[in-house]
Motif scaffolding. Structure first.
Motif, PDB file in Angstrom:
ATOM      1  N   ARG B 225       0.866  -1.182   0.000  1.00  0.00           N
ATOM      2  CA  ARG B 225       0.000   0.000   0.000  1.00  0.00           C
ATOM      3  C   ARG B 225       0.900   1.228   0.000  1.00  0.00           C
ATOM      4  O   ARG B 225       2.052   1.163   0.433  1.00  0.00           O
ATOM      5  CB  ARG B 225      -0.893   0.029   1.237  1.00  0.00           C
ATOM      6  CG  ARG B 225      -2.020  -0.991   1.171  1.00  0.00           C
ATOM      7  CD  ARG B 225      -3.022  -0.749   2.294  1.00  0.00           C
ATOM      8  NE  ARG B 225      -2.382  -0.857   3.600  1.00  0.00           N
ATOM      9  CZ  ARG B 225      -2.665  -0.046   4.627  1.00  0.00           C
ATOM     10  NH1 ARG B 225      -3.562   0.918   4.496  1.00  0.00           N
ATOM     11  NH2 ARG B 225      -2.052  -0.210   5.776  1.00  0.00           N
ATOM     12  N   GLU B 242      -4.487  -0.088  -6.814  1.00  0.00           N
ATOM     13  CA  GLU B 242      -5.583   0.870  -6.813  1.00  0.00           C
ATOM     14  C   GLU B 242      -5.053   2.291  -7.046  1.00  0.00           C
ATOM     15  O   GLU B 242      -5.581   3.046  -7.863  1.00  0.00           O
ATOM     16  CB  GLU B 242      -6.310   0.754  -5.457  1.00  0.00           C
ATOM     17  CG  GLU B 242      -7.414   1.745  -5.213  1.00  0.00           C
ATOM     18  CD  GLU B 242      -8.587   1.587  -6.177  1.00  0.00           C
ATOM     19  OE1 GLU B 242      -8.847   0.458  -6.630  1.00  0.00           O
ATOM     20  OE2 GLU B 242      -9.212   2.612  -6.491  1.00  0.00           O
ATOM     21  N   PRO B 309     -12.775   7.681   2.704  1.00  0.00           N
ATOM     22  CA  PRO B 309     -12.746   6.566   1.756  1.00  0.00           C
ATOM     23  C   PRO B 309     -13.632   6.877   0.558  1.00  0.00           C
ATOM     24  O   PRO B 309     -14.786   7.286   0.718  1.00  0.00           O
ATOM     25  CB  PRO B 309     -13.303   5.391   2.566  1.00  0.00           C
ATOM     26  CG  PRO B 309     -13.985   5.993   3.737  1.00  0.00           C
ATOM     27  CD  PRO B 309     -13.419   7.347   3.975  1.00  0.00           C
ATOM     28  N   LEU B 311     -13.220   4.761  -2.447  1.00  0.00           N
ATOM     29  CA  LEU B 311     -13.431   3.408  -2.951  1.00  0.00           C
ATOM     30  C   LEU B 311     -12.945   2.475  -1.856  1.00  0.00           C
ATOM     31  O   LEU B 311     -12.256   2.903  -0.942  1.00  0.00           O
ATOM     32  CB  LEU B 311     -12.588   3.182  -4.211  1.00  0.00           C
ATOM     33  CG  LEU B 311     -12.981   3.976  -5.451  1.00  0.00           C
ATOM     34  CD1 LEU B 311     -11.851   3.961  -6.454  1.00  0.00           C
ATOM     35  CD2 LEU B 311     -14.237   3.369  -6.043  1.00  0.00           C
ATOM     36  N   PRO B 312     -13.284   1.195  -1.929  1.00  0.00           N
ATOM     37  CA  PRO B 312     -12.758   0.264  -0.923  1.00  0.00           C
ATOM     38  C   PRO B 312     -11.229   0.286  -0.943  1.00  0.00           C
ATOM     39  O   PRO B 312     -10.623   0.143  -2.000  1.00  0.00           O
ATOM     40  CB  PRO B 312     -13.290  -1.098  -1.375  1.00  0.00           C
ATOM     41  CG  PRO B 312     -14.413  -0.805  -2.300  1.00  0.00           C
ATOM     42  CD  PRO B 312     -14.164   0.542  -2.896  1.00  0.00           C
ATOM     43  N   GLY B 313     -10.636   0.508   0.219  1.00  0.00           N
ATOM     44  CA  GLY B 313      -9.176   0.510   0.314  1.00  0.00           C
ATOM     45  C   GLY B 313      -8.538   1.702  -0.354  1.00  0.00           C
ATOM     46  O   GLY B 313      -7.369   1.649  -0.737  1.00  0.00           O
ATOM     47  N   HIS B 314      -9.252   2.768  -0.520  1.00  0.00           N
ATOM     48  CA  HIS B 314      -8.697   3.936  -1.202  1.00  0.00           C
ATOM     49  C   HIS B 314      -9.304   5.196  -0.583  1.00  0.00           C
ATOM     50  O   HIS B 314     -10.485   5.465  -0.745  1.00  0.00           O
ATOM     51  CB  HIS B 314      -9.024   3.856  -2.702  1.00  0.00           C
ATOM     52  CG  HIS B 314      -8.240   4.836  -3.528  1.00  0.00           C
ATOM     53  ND1 HIS B 314      -8.031   4.683  -4.869  1.00  0.00           N
ATOM     54  CD2 HIS B 314      -7.600   5.985  -3.206  1.00  0.00           C
ATOM     55  CE1 HIS B 314      -7.297   5.680  -5.341  1.00  0.00           C
ATOM     56  NE2 HIS B 314      -7.034   6.489  -4.330  1.00  0.00           N
TER      57      HIS B 314
END
Lengths: 288, 333
Positions: B225, B242, B309, B311-314
Motif C-alpha cells: 500500500r 488501486e 474513503p 473506494l474500498p481501500g482507497h
C-alpha cells in the motif's frame, strides 16, 4: 625494511600519518626533550638546584656552568631542569582537570538542551575575562601556592574546553548512528560513552595540547607575579622573577628559563598543529 | 487483522523560538499534522512525498525517537506514550530503523560486530559465544562475509554498509522496520540489490516495513500500500494497484506523472506542478494543496478536506475526488 614493515604493522594509519607530519615531529622532539630532561633531572645535573656557591655567583654560561650561575652561585642548568618538573607537573594537572571537567560539562551541555543554556552562560561569564587576569584574580583570592595555580588555570581553561567539546557533541548527536542506538534502546549514558564521546575526541585532544602550552605560559606569569609556587621550589616563572633584578648584569638568569618556556610552548603548539591536521582536517584554528 | 502499528491522529509541532534575552515561541512548524496510519504484520506501507513534507518525522514518531505533540502511536496494542522508559527500551526490540546515509548510520569508531550486536547488548545480552554466532549468522543473511566482523565501517562500500545497517536492524528480531529513504543514497544497481534483500527478509521473517521515500518508482516497486504525504498530512492512501489504476488526488497525479517512462508510446503529457511548497509554519487555509492545485475552486481555500474513503481501500483528502474517478486505467509500465 624490516623496521618499516614492523612499524606499519604495529601502528595504525593515524600514527603513521602523524610520524610523517613535519610540524608534529618537530613539536614532539622539542617537547619530548623537555619532558625527558625533566624526568631525568637527578642524572643530567651535577649539583642540586639549590646548591649555593657564593664565590661563583654571576658566572656567565660557559665551561663551569653550562647556562651560567645566579646571584647565589646556583647552577642555572640545574635550576632550569628541576624547574621543568614543577612547570610540567602544573601543566599536566591543568590538562587532566580540563579533560575530566571539560568532557563532563561539554557532554552535558551538548547532549541535554536543558543544561545547555545555564552551562554555556556560565562559560560565557568566565570567558568574558581575559584568561590571565581571571587566573590572577582566582590565585590572589586563594593565596599563593602550587595548588592555587592549578585550580586557577583549570577554572580559566575548562569553559573553553567544554565549549569546544559541546560544539562537537551538537554535531555528532544528530548523526544517524546515534538515532540508531536510541532506536535499539540504548540509554543516554551508553550513547554518550560509546557513540558521542569517541567521535568527539579529535578536537578535544588538539585543544588539550594547546591548554598544556597555555598552562605552562600562564603558570610562569602567575609565578612571576608572586602568586605561584614558593621561591624554594623553582618553576620557570619563579626563575624569571628572581633573575629580573639582575637583568642588566646577568641576562642569562632570565633568558635561560625564558628560553625553556619558549621551547616547551613552541613544541606543544607545533605538536597540536600536527594533531589537528592529522586528526581533524576540518578543524579551524581554535586558540584560546 | 489487527494492525501491528497504528498512528492515530499523530501531530508533531516543533516550536519556533525567537529572541535572545526573552525567548518566546513565535510559532510552530507543523511537520506532521494529524496523520493516521495502520500497518499490518508482514506488510509494506510506502510513504512518499517531497522533501520536508514530514515523512521522515512520521517514521521517527512511529519509533518514538520523537514524542508526538498530539495523537497516539500504538504498537501491537500498546500505546508507546504510556510505557515507562525501561519498558519502552524492551519494546524497541520489535521495531528497528534503516537509514538513508550508510555513512552516517554506522559509528566509525566501532567494529561491525559491535555495531550489529548493539541492539542485543543494550537489552542486556552478555552470552558472548551466542552473540558472536548471531553476528556471523546475520552477516551471512545480509550477504556479507562473517570474516569481516572485525572491520570498521570505512572499509566497506556504500551498499555493503547499508547491508550492515540492515543486519543491525534484524539483530533483535523485530516485526517492524522503518526504512527511512533506505535506498535513496545508493547507485541504481545497488538499490535493486538492497530492495531485493529487503523483500527476501520480509518473506523469511514476516517483517512489516514502513518504507519512506521520495522516489515513487522505487516505493511502487516495494510497497503493498502507498500513502502520499503533502505538507504534514496524508492526501491519499490506497493499495498499490488501486493507487496507480485510479489516482484521485491532484497532487498524487502530479507525482505519478513525474515518474519517467522509458517507452516513448507510453509517455503521457506531464501535469507539472508550479510554485513551491508553502511554509509548514503557516500552511494555507483550507486544503493545503490548493495554491498549487490546477483544479482548485473557492471551496478549497475555505474548507479543509478530510481524508475519506472514496473506494474500498482507497482514501483521498480532496473535495472533488469523485471527479477524477472515471479516468481510464493507466498503462502500467
Amino acid at each position: 625494511m624490516t623496521a618499516l614493515v614492523l612499524r606499519q604493522g604495529l601502528l595504525g594509519p593515524t600514527a603513521r600519518r602523524l610520524l610523517r607530519h613535519p610540524s608534529f615531529v618537530l613539536g614532539a622532539v622539542l617537547f619530548g626533550t623537555v619532558v625527558v630532561l625533566a624526568l631525568a633531572a637527578p642524572w643530567v645535573t651535577e649539583v642540586g638546584p639549590n646548591r649555593m656557591a657564593v664565590r661563583l655567583r654571576f658566572q656567565p654560561p660557559g665551561e663551569m656552568f653550562l647556562l651560567g650561575s645566579d646571584n647565589l652561585g646556583r647552577s642555572m642548568w640545574s635550576r632550569v631542569v628541576w624547574g621543568a618538573r614543577l612547570s610540567l607537573l602544573i601543566g599536566a594537572w591543568v590538562v587532566a582537570l580540563n579533560a575530566v571537567f571539560g568532557i563532563l560539562l561539554g557532554l552535558l551541555a551538548g547532549y541535554f538542551p536543558r543544561l545547555d543554556g545555564p552551562l554555556m552562560r556560565l562559560a560565557d561569564a568566565l570567558m568574558a575575562f581575559p584568561a590571565v587576569l581571571l587566573a590572577i584574580g582566582i590565585a590572589a583570592a586563594l593565596g599563593p601556592s602550587v595548588t592555587t595555580v592549578i585550580i586557577a588555570l583549570a577554572v580559566v581553561y575548562i569553559p573553553r574546553t567544554a565549549r569546544i567539546l559541546r560544539a562537537s557533541v551538537l554535531v555528532v548527536r544528530e548523526l544517524d548512528f546515534v538515532q540508531a542506538a536510541r532506536a535499539a534502546g540504548a540509554t543516554d549514558g551508553r550513547i554518550l560513552r560509546r557513540h558521542i564521546l569517541p567521535n568527539c575526541m579529535a578536537p578535544l585532544i588538539v585543544q588539550l595540547s594547546f591548554v598544556f602550552a597555555y598552562a605552562i605560559l600562564s603558570e610562569a606569569v602567575l609565578s612571576f607575579l608572586g602568586l605561584g609556587a614558593a621561591p624554594t621550589e623553582p618553576s620557570w616563572g619563579i626563575l624569571i622573577a628572581e633573575g629580573r633584578s639582575y637583568i642588566r648584569e646577568a641576562w642569562w638568569l632570565t633568558f635561560m628559563p625564558g628560553a625553556a618556556i619558549a621551547v616547551a610552548v613552541l613544541g606543544l603548539n607545533l605538536l597540536g598543529d600536527g594533531l589537528r591536521d592529522v586528526l581533524d582536517p576540518r578543524l579551524t584554528v581554535e586558540r584560546t | 487483522m489487527t494492525a501491528l502499528l497504528a498512528l492515530e491522529a499523530v501531530e508533531k509541532h516543533f516550536p519556533v523560538v525567537e529572541g535572545v534575552l526573552r525567548p518566546r515561541v513565535v510559532g510552530h512548524v507543523r511537520a506532521v499534522d494529524g496523520v493516521s496510519l495502520a500497518l499490518n504484520p508482514g506488510e509494506t506501507l510506502g510513504l512518499v512525498g517531497e522533501s520536508g513534507c514530514g515523512k521522515s518525522t512520521v517514521g521517527r514518531l512511529a519509533l518514538r525517537l520523537l514524542a508526538p505533540t498530539g495523537g497516539r502511536v500504538v504498537l501491537d496494542g500498546t500505546d508507546l506514550a504510556a510505557l515507562a522508559p525501561a519498558e519502552l527500551r524492551r519494546l524497541r526490540q520489535r521495531m528497528q530503523i534503516v537509514f538513508q546515509d550508510p555513512m552516517a548510520a554506522l559509528n566509525p569508531r566501532m567494529t561491525v560486530e559491535e555495531i550489529i550486536l548493539e541492539p542485543l547488548h543494550v537489552q542486556g545480552r552478555r552470552d558472548r559465544q551466542a552473540l558472536r554466532d548471531r553476528a556471523a549468522e546475520l552477516m551471512e543473511r545480509v550477504g556479507l562475509s562473517p570474516e569481516h566482523l572485525r572491520r570498521h565501517p570505512h572499509e566497506f562500500s556504500g551498499g555493503q554498509r547499508q547491508r550492515i545497517g540492515i543486519a543491525r536492524a534484524l539483530a533483535p528480531g523485530p516485526r517492524l522496520i522503518v526504512c527511512d529513504e533506505a535506498v535513496s543514497a545508493l547507485d541504481v544497481s545497488v538499490q535493486a540489490q538492497i530492495v531485493n534483500l529487503l523483500a527476501e527478509l520480509q518473506r523469511e521473517f514476516g517483517l512489516a516495513y514502513l518504507f519512506i521515500g521520495h522516489d515513487l518508482a522505487v516505493v511502487k516497486h516495494v510497497s503493498d500500500r502507498i500513502a502520499v504525504m503533502y505538507l504534514g498530512q496524508i492526501v491519499e492512501i490506497a493499495t498499490k494497484a488501486e493507487l496507480f489504476a485510479r489516482t484521485l488526488h491532484p497532487y498524487t497525479r502530479a507525482l505519478v506523472a513525474a515518474i519517467p517512462v522509458a517507452h516513448p508510446r507510453l509517455r503521457r503529457p506531464r501535469a507539472r506542478l508550479t510554485g513551491d511548497v508553502p511554509s509548514a509554519m503557516a500552511p494555507p487555509p483550507g486544503c493545503r494543496f490548493h495554491p498549487r492545485c490546477p483544479h482548485a475552486e473557492a471551496r478549497c481555500s475555505a474548507e479543509a478536506p478530510a481524508l475519506r474513503p472514496v473506494l474500498p481501500g482507497h482514501a483521498v483528502a480532496c473535495h472533488f475526488a469523485e471527479r477524477f474517478l472515471p479516468s481510464p486505467p493507466r498503462p502500467n509500465p
